[in-house]
Design a protein around this motif. Structure first.
Motif, PDB file in Angstrom:
ATOM      1  N   LEU A  90       0.828  -1.208   0.000  1.00 31.08           N
ATOM      2  CA  LEU A  90       0.000   0.000   0.000  1.00 31.08           C
ATOM      3  C   LEU A  90       0.864   1.260   0.000  1.00 31.08           C
ATOM      4  O   LEU A  90       0.612   2.208  -0.764  1.00 31.08           O
ATOM      5  N   ILE A  91       1.882   1.300   0.836  1.00 35.06           N
ATOM      6  CA  ILE A  91       2.749   2.484   0.901  1.00 35.06           C
ATOM      7  C   ILE A  91       3.480   2.695  -0.420  1.00 35.06           C
ATOM      8  O   ILE A  91       3.598   3.831  -0.907  1.00 35.06           O
ATOM      9  N   GLY A  92       3.978   1.605  -1.019  1.00 32.19           N
ATOM     10  CA  GLY A  92       4.662   1.729  -2.308  1.00 32.19           C
ATOM     11  C   GLY A  92       3.768   2.322  -3.377  1.00 32.19           C
ATOM     12  O   GLY A  92       4.214   3.143  -4.196  1.00 32.19           O
ATOM     13  N   ILE A  93       2.501   1.941  -3.382  1.00 25.55           N
ATOM     14  CA  ILE A  93       1.560   2.481  -4.370  1.00 25.55           C
ATOM     15  C   ILE A  93       1.224   3.936  -4.048  1.00 25.55           C
ATOM     16  O   ILE A  93       1.171   4.786  -4.951  1.00 25.55           O
ATOM     17  N   LEU A  94       1.022   4.247  -2.775  1.00 30.00           N
ATOM     18  CA  LEU A  94       0.654   5.611  -2.388  1.00 30.00           C
ATOM     19  C   LEU A  94       1.762   6.617  -2.700  1.00 30.00           C
ATOM     20  O   LEU A  94       1.471   7.793  -2.962  1.00 30.00           O
ATOM     21  N   ILE A  95       2.999   6.194  -2.672  1.00 32.47           N
ATOM     22  CA  ILE A  95       4.084   7.113  -3.061  1.00 32.47           C
ATOM     23  C   ILE A  95       3.897   7.550  -4.503  1.00 32.47           C
ATOM     24  O   ILE A  95       4.046   8.733  -4.837  1.00 32.47           O
ATOM     25  N   ASN A  96       3.548   6.628  -5.387  1.00 36.10           N
ATOM     26  CA  ASN A  96       3.289   6.996  -6.780  1.00 36.10           C
ATOM     27  C   ASN A  96       2.036   7.843  -6.934  1.00 36.10           C
ATOM     28  O   ASN A  96       1.910   8.603  -7.895  1.00 36.10           O
ATOM     29  N   ALA A  97       1.100   7.707  -6.003  1.00 31.83           N
ATOM     30  CA  ALA A  97      -0.118   8.506  -6.056  1.00 31.83           C
ATOM     31  C   ALA A  97       0.085   9.914  -5.516  1.00 31.83           C
ATOM     32  O   ALA A  97      -0.851  10.705  -5.497  1.00 31.83           O
ATOM     33  N   ALA A  98       1.310  10.233  -5.078  1.00 32.64           N
ATOM     34  CA  ALA A  98       1.634  11.539  -4.490  1.00 32.64           C
ATOM     35  C   ALA A  98       0.887  11.776  -3.188  1.00 32.64           C
ATOM     36  O   ALA A  98       0.413  12.872  -2.900  1.00 32.64           O
ATOM     37  N   ALA A  99       0.793  10.717  -2.385  1.00 37.17           N
ATOM     38  CA  ALA A  99       0.131  10.804  -1.082  1.00 37.17           C
ATOM     39  C   ALA A  99       1.105  11.357  -0.041  1.00 37.17           C
ATOM     40  O   ALA A  99       2.320  11.324  -0.234  1.00 37.17           O
ATOM     41  N   PRO A 100       0.594  11.877   1.083  1.00 40.66           N
ATOM     42  CA  PRO A 100       1.478  12.411   2.130  1.00 40.66           C
ATOM     43  C   PRO A 100       2.282  11.280   2.765  1.00 40.66           C
ATOM     44  O   PRO A 100       1.833  10.127   2.768  1.00 40.66           O
ATOM     45  N   PRO A 101       3.486  11.567   3.274  1.00 42.49           N
ATOM     46  CA  PRO A 101       4.119  12.886   3.361  1.00 42.49           C
ATOM     47  C   PRO A 101       5.005  13.230   2.168  1.00 42.49           C
ATOM     48  O   PRO A 101       5.775  14.188   2.239  1.00 42.49           O
ATOM     49  N   LEU A 102       4.938  12.461   1.090  1.00 41.16           N
ATOM     50  CA  LEU A 102       5.818  12.686  -0.058  1.00 41.16           C
ATOM     51  C   LEU A 102       5.074  13.274  -1.252  1.00 41.16           C
ATOM     52  O   LEU A 102       5.500  13.102  -2.392  1.00 41.16           O
TER      53      LEU A 102
ATOM     54  N   ARG B  16       2.973  25.052 -11.820  1.00 41.44           N
ATOM     55  CA  ARG B  16       2.969  24.493 -10.464  1.00 41.44           C
ATOM     56  C   ARG B  16       1.564  24.529  -9.868  1.00 41.44           C
ATOM     57  O   ARG B  16       1.194  23.648  -9.082  1.00 41.44           O
ATOM     58  N   ILE B  17       0.767  25.538 -10.230  1.00 44.16           N
ATOM     59  CA  ILE B  17      -0.635  25.549  -9.811  1.00 44.16           C
ATOM     60  C   ILE B  17      -1.324  24.284 -10.293  1.00 44.16           C
ATOM     61  O   ILE B  17      -2.018  23.593  -9.536  1.00 44.16           O
ATOM     62  N   LEU B  18      -1.110  23.959 -11.570  1.00 43.96           N
ATOM     63  CA  LEU B  18      -1.767  22.778 -12.141  1.00 43.96           C
ATOM     64  C   LEU B  18      -1.169  21.486 -11.598  1.00 43.96           C
ATOM     65  O   LEU B  18      -1.856  20.464 -11.523  1.00 43.96           O
ATOM     66  N   ALA B  19       0.105  21.507 -11.208  1.00 42.59           N
ATOM     67  CA  ALA B  19       0.719  20.318 -10.613  1.00 42.59           C
ATOM     68  C   ALA B  19       0.097  20.029  -9.244  1.00 42.59           C
ATOM     69  O   ALA B  19      -0.249  18.880  -8.932  1.00 42.59           O
ATOM     70  N   TYR B  20      -0.054  21.066  -8.420  1.00 37.44           N
ATOM     71  CA  TYR B  20      -0.723  20.859  -7.129  1.00 37.44           C
ATOM     72  C   TYR B  20      -2.167  20.431  -7.328  1.00 37.44           C
ATOM     73  O   TYR B  20      -2.723  19.664  -6.527  1.00 37.44           O
ATOM     74  N   SER B  21      -2.768  20.911  -8.410  1.00 38.73           N
ATOM     75  CA  SER B  21      -4.144  20.522  -8.704  1.00 38.73           C
ATOM     76  C   SER B  21      -4.255  19.029  -9.009  1.00 38.73           C
ATOM     77  O   SER B  21      -5.287  18.413  -8.728  1.00 38.73           O
ATOM     78  N   ILE B  22      -3.204  18.427  -9.569  1.00 38.91           N
ATOM     79  CA  ILE B  22      -3.209  16.981  -9.799  1.00 38.91           C
ATOM     80  C   ILE B  22      -3.344  16.255  -8.463  1.00 38.91           C
ATOM     81  O   ILE B  22      -4.140  15.319  -8.310  1.00 38.91           O
ATOM     82  N   VAL B  23      -2.558  16.682  -7.466  1.00 40.95           N
ATOM     83  CA  VAL B  23      -2.624  16.049  -6.141  1.00 40.95           C
ATOM     84  C   VAL B  23      -4.040  16.180  -5.580  1.00 40.95           C
ATOM     85  O   VAL B  23      -4.612  15.225  -5.037  1.00 40.95           O
ATOM     86  N   ASN B  24      -4.607  17.379  -5.722  1.00 39.45           N
ATOM     87  CA  ASN B  24      -5.967  17.617  -5.233  1.00 39.45           C
ATOM     88  C   ASN B  24      -6.978  16.673  -5.882  1.00 39.45           C
ATOM     89  O   ASN B  24      -7.806  16.052  -5.206  1.00 39.45           O
ATOM     90  N   GLN B  25      -6.913  16.532  -7.194  1.00 37.09           N
ATOM     91  CA  GLN B  25      -7.888  15.709  -7.905  1.00 37.09           C
ATOM     92  C   GLN B  25      -7.701  14.221  -7.621  1.00 37.09           C
ATOM     93  O   GLN B  25      -8.673  13.475  -7.499  1.00 37.09           O
ATOM     94  N   VAL B  26      -6.459  13.779  -7.502  1.00 42.46           N
ATOM     95  CA  VAL B  26      -6.206  12.386  -7.133  1.00 42.46           C
ATOM     96  C   VAL B  26      -6.753  12.113  -5.733  1.00 42.46           C
ATOM     97  O   VAL B  26      -7.215  11.011  -5.429  1.00 42.46           O
TER      98      VAL B  26
END
Length: 562
Positions: free
Chosen positions: A189-201, A265-275
């Motif tokens: 799960l952690i390995g997958i979440l890193i690719n999903a841009a989940a916290p704390p990375l 960078r606005i749109l990059a942070y938006s990717i994290v938000n949408q995911v």
């Protein structure tokens, strides 16, 4: 083996090799034809395992079909075509080849029926996405690619440890739903979440993606995080911790996007938000929620690529991406501005766009499961999306002040790619049934109900009003936003410096000790064999004969004992 048994991802990988070896019209034909051929191959994949092969003593399943797998592979192929059309005239050959290999790896993951082939394609993606970032060409791109590679190497190692531990526990490497209840499943799960841009990375994404080329970021936005979303759907549906992770991502992405000055960078942070919306839906875990996560991933890939294409054209024509340097570009870039606004409306979930017909499924799932806090946070996040991507991006880039720049509009191929994705955003908003038919579970969901329309229109209108009332506070300055990566980057530098000092001190101490020991040894040896010393002086003949006799007797005794 017939063509319908060839892994669809392999078509893209072979195309990547051919792109690297060809030039001109031949390369262009490959760039445009390969994704369409891949899309055809995707639709030929039936449910169940249709291709397996022995590998290192394991039976790996290279093609396992299902509705959700075909859904993601379909949008990955569409994105490869649109990205190729957008970039073939400006992108370097190595970037195009790496982008197609990257897309092929994502499609390979989508159809992998076992964790071994899943992992191999997963790491294939990491390698070629790093090359896409490197193709940005600047020193900043090289540094960002190095940091990106380190984070994904860490994620790959964690994932590999989890897969190995899972095999030891169960004796199986099948891709199947599980719960995070032990070490092995948590590592996966952690390995997958890193690719999903989940916290704390989470910060690896806005750190790396904006440093790629205008064309490279279009490809990057589509694959890594959405492949992770698919992996979570297949492996961890209903994992409740994902609800909290997803809500954090949704809020985190909004906060930093509102603070950012750089459009990409606005749109990059938006990717994290949408995911974050998708991860929340997967955590809720009901059929409606899983359908919503899958549908929103499909729509997100299209409208996010459209937004990044719009921002990429601006960067391509002006060389600038900071909001403080832009403005008034609608005068000479009407096509780019119009398509950018379509993407902004879609990501905001405005009715008659794809974002509305997909995002509302996740909110509906939260309501049906009686999760009022989750529903409220998702609603607030939707308002935040309209603020940062729906209004802020097009307003500061294409309107606000007159920057004095009068660049040309998009080249014909870039304009055509944006028009294609704009049409899909509207089509999926007006007529979402074909998308709903591809979802993992049958659904009779209807987005256009009176109370939903009223609620979302009110939400968006009040968000827009808030933006313009607070416009003086929304204006950006030439500032730098410190993200969570500051902690481990600065902390890592401090720890690395401390370790260097400790190792250097230890090395110097050990070196001095060794030199002292060698010095004493040399003095002792010199005392024995130096000139006129004990072993260096001449011996009497009798003494020499005695020693030879002793050696011969010793040899004879040893030989006899044998």
């Amino acid at each position: 083996m017939t063509i319908d048994m060839v892994p669809p991802g392999l078509i893209m990988i072979v195309a990547a090799l051919l792109i690297a070896l060809t030039r001109g019209t031949v390369r262009t034909a490959i760039v445009l034809a390969a994704p369409l051929l891949t899309l055809w191959a995707v639709f030929q994949v039936p449910d169940g395992v249709s291709l397996s092969a022995p590998f290192l003593g394991y039976n790996i399943e290279l093609i396992e079909g299902s509705s959700v797998r075909r859904l993601f592979a379909t949008v990955f192929s569409i994105m490869a075509f649109a990205g190729g059309l957008y970039s073939f005239r400006t992108a370097r050959g190595v970037e195009l080849a790496a982008a197609f290999a990257y897309a092929g790896g994502s499609i390979g993951v989508a159809f992998s029926g076992d964790l071994i082939s899943f992992f191999l394609f997963w790491e294939w993606m990491a390698i070629f996405s790093t090359i896409v970032i490197l193709s940005g060409g600047s020193a900043a791109a090289r540094a960002a690619a190095f940091r990106y590679a380190l984070v994904h190497f860490l994620g790959g190692v964690i994932l590999m440890v989890g897969i190995a531990a899972l095999y030891v526990q169960t004796g199986s490497v099948d891709v199947a739903a599980m719960k995070a209840t032990d070490f092995a499943s948590w590592m996966v799960l952690i390995g997958i979440l890193i690719n999903a841009a989940a916290p704390p990375l989470s910060s690896w994404l806005p750190d790396a993606y904006p440093e790629s080329s205008p064309t490279g970021m279009v490809f990057l936005s589509a694959y890594t995080t959405k492949t992770a979303v698919l992996a979570l759907i297949l492996l961890f549906p209903g994992e409740k911790v994902l609800v909290f992770v997803g809500l954090y991502m949704a809020v985190y992405g909004i906060m930093y996007a509102l603070l950012e000055n750089d459009a990409r960078r606005i749109l990059a942070y938006s990717i994290v938000n949408q995911v974050g919306f998708m991860v929340t839906g997967i955590g809720i875990g009901t059929e409606m929620a899983i359908n919503g996560a899958a549908a929103h991933a499909f729509a997100h890939i299209i409208y996010k690529a459209l937004l990044l294409m719009s921002a990429g054209v601006v960067l391509h024509r002006t060389g600038k991406s900071r909001c403080t340097d832009l403005g008034g570009l609608f005068r000479t870039m009407p096509i780019t501005a119009f398509c950018g606004i379509i993407g902004a409306l879609a990501i905001s979930g405005v009715p008659l766009t794809s974002g509305f017909t997909t995002k509302t499924m996740i909110s509906e799932a939260a309501a049906l499961e009686h999760l009022p806090v989750v529903w409220f946070i998702l609603a607030a996040a939707s308002a935040g999306v309209f603020l940062h991507a729906g209004i802020k991006f097009p307003w500061f880039v294409f309107f606000q002040k007159d920057s004095g720049m009068r660049p040309k509009d998009a080249p014909w191929n870039m304009g055509l790619a944006m028009a294609l994705l704009s049409a899909l955003c509207i089509l999926l908003g007006v007529y979402p049934e074909p998308l709903y038919a591809m979802l993992p579970y049958p659904t009779d969901f209807h987005a256009y109900k009176g109370y939903k329309l009223v609620f979302y229109l009110q939400l968006l209108l009040f968000s827009g009003l808030a933006f313009f009332l607070l416009l003086p506070l929304m204006r950006r300055t030439r500032t730098v936003c410190l993200d969570t990566d500051w902690i481990y980057r600065k902390g890592g530098k401090a720890v690395g410096g401390a370790l260097t000092r400790v190792i250097s001190s230890g090395y110097q101490g050990a070196s001095a000790a060794v030199q002292g020991f060698l010095g004493k040894g040399q003095a002792t040896i010199s005392g024995l064999v130096g000139h006129e010393r004990r072993l260096g002086s001449s011996w009497a003949i009798g003494t020499s004969v005695l020693w030879v006799l002793v050696l011969l007797v010793g040899y004879a005794v040893i030989y006899t004992l044998r």
